[in-house]
Design a protein around this motif. Structure first.
Motif, short mmCIF file in Angstrom:
data_model
loop_
_atom_site.label_atom_id
_atom_site.label_comp_id
_atom_site.label_asym_id
_atom_site.label_seq_id
_atom_site.Cartn_x
_atom_site.Cartn_y
_atom_site.Cartn_z
N UNK A 159 0.84 -1.20 0.00
CA UNK A 159 0.00 0.00 0.00
C UNK A 159 0.88 1.25 0.00
N UNK A 160 1.92 1.23 0.83
CA UNK A 160 2.82 2.39 0.90
C UNK A 160 3.53 2.62 -0.44
N UNK A 161 3.97 1.55 -1.08
CA UNK A 161 4.65 1.69 -2.36
C UNK A 161 3.69 2.19 -3.45
N UNK A 162 2.45 1.69 -3.42
CA UNK A 162 1.47 2.14 -4.41
C UNK A 162 1.13 3.62 -4.20
N UNK A 163 0.99 4.04 -2.95
CA UNK A 163 0.71 5.44 -2.66
C UNK A 163 1.86 6.33 -3.09
N UNK A 164 3.10 5.86 -2.84
CA UNK A 164 4.27 6.63 -3.26
C UNK A 164 4.35 6.73 -4.77
N UNK A 165 3.98 5.66 -5.46
CA UNK A 165 3.98 5.68 -6.92
C UNK A 165 2.96 6.68 -7.45
#
Length: 233
Positions: A174-180
């Motif tokens: 989730x954190x990586x998707x939000x950062x993307x």
């Protein structure tokens, strides 16, 4: 002489013409060799008992003591052969399969070693288990494999992991998707000439990244994972 006799017996029994040998650089070659020997057992026994071979001074026969260990070894190695075939498929991506298959193999070899009926099978499963434990032990490798499994609908629930690890993988993705999404939105702001749309345009690679990030976040929001238990002080 023996080779000629073997070929003759193979023709009579309609068996494959060649025996196989182990090749150190090829997966499963040892198992292929043993399986071919077991399949060729009638022809080999017939050759060893033939007058032509015995006349040459050879006095060798195969007993149950010789054949049983080969059958046990083949049985113990069969699961590893199936696993390597699954991971080496050409038609479908296999990265997401590695983590669940590795966990299943660890559990299976440990259980088979405990329940083994013979010392041969017990030792083989023990050695396989010891080798598998060393595989994919790096933290970065684990994170990559767990993420790939999480993004695969077949393994989305990560049943091979503990609840704490499931929640950690979910939070990381989730954190990586939000950062993307944040990154591509920032990049999009720098291209004011490009109009924002919900669906990507054929000539806009940036829109594809935005669409992917948003789609991933929407997908993750539908994952039902157990809530972490709060420890009482």
């Amino acid at each position: 002489m023996a080779n000629h006799e073997l070929q003759e017996k193979q023709k009579i029994l309609q068996l494959p013409v060649q025996l196989k040998t182990d090749v150190a650089t090829r997966w499963n070659s040892a198992l292929d060799m043993i399986e071919r020997f077991i399949k060729q057992q009638p022809a080999i026994c017939a050759v060893l008992l033939s007058p032509q071979v015995r006349r040459c001074g050879s006095d060798c026969t195969l007993s149950e003591i010789d054949i049983s260990p080969a059958e046990e070894i083949a049985s113990a190695l069969k699961s590893m052969k199936d696993a390597t075939h699954i991971m080496s498929e050409d038609s479908t991506p296999t990265l997401s399969i590695i983590a669940p298959l590795h966990a299943q193999s660890l559990q299976a070899t440990e259980a088979a070693g405990v329940a083994a009926g013979t010392q041969v099978i017990r030792e083989i499963n023990l050695k396989i288990h010891e080798d598998l434990v060393k595989r994919y032990s790096n933290v970065q490798d684990k994170r990559m494999l767990y993420t790939a499994s999480f993004l695969d609908p077949r393994f989305k629930a990560l049943p091979f992991l503990a609840k704490e690890d499931q929640l950690e993988v979910h939070a990381n993705v989730v954190a990586e998707a939000a950062a993307l999404e944040h990154h591509v939105n920032s990049e999009e702001a720098d291209h004011s000439q490009t109009q924002k749309k919900d669906l990507p345009q054929k000539d806009g690679p940036l829109h594809w990244l935005i669409y992917l990030a948003r789609h991933l976040l929407e997908s993750l929001s539908s994952v039902n994972l157990p809530a972490p238990e709060l420890k009482r002080s």
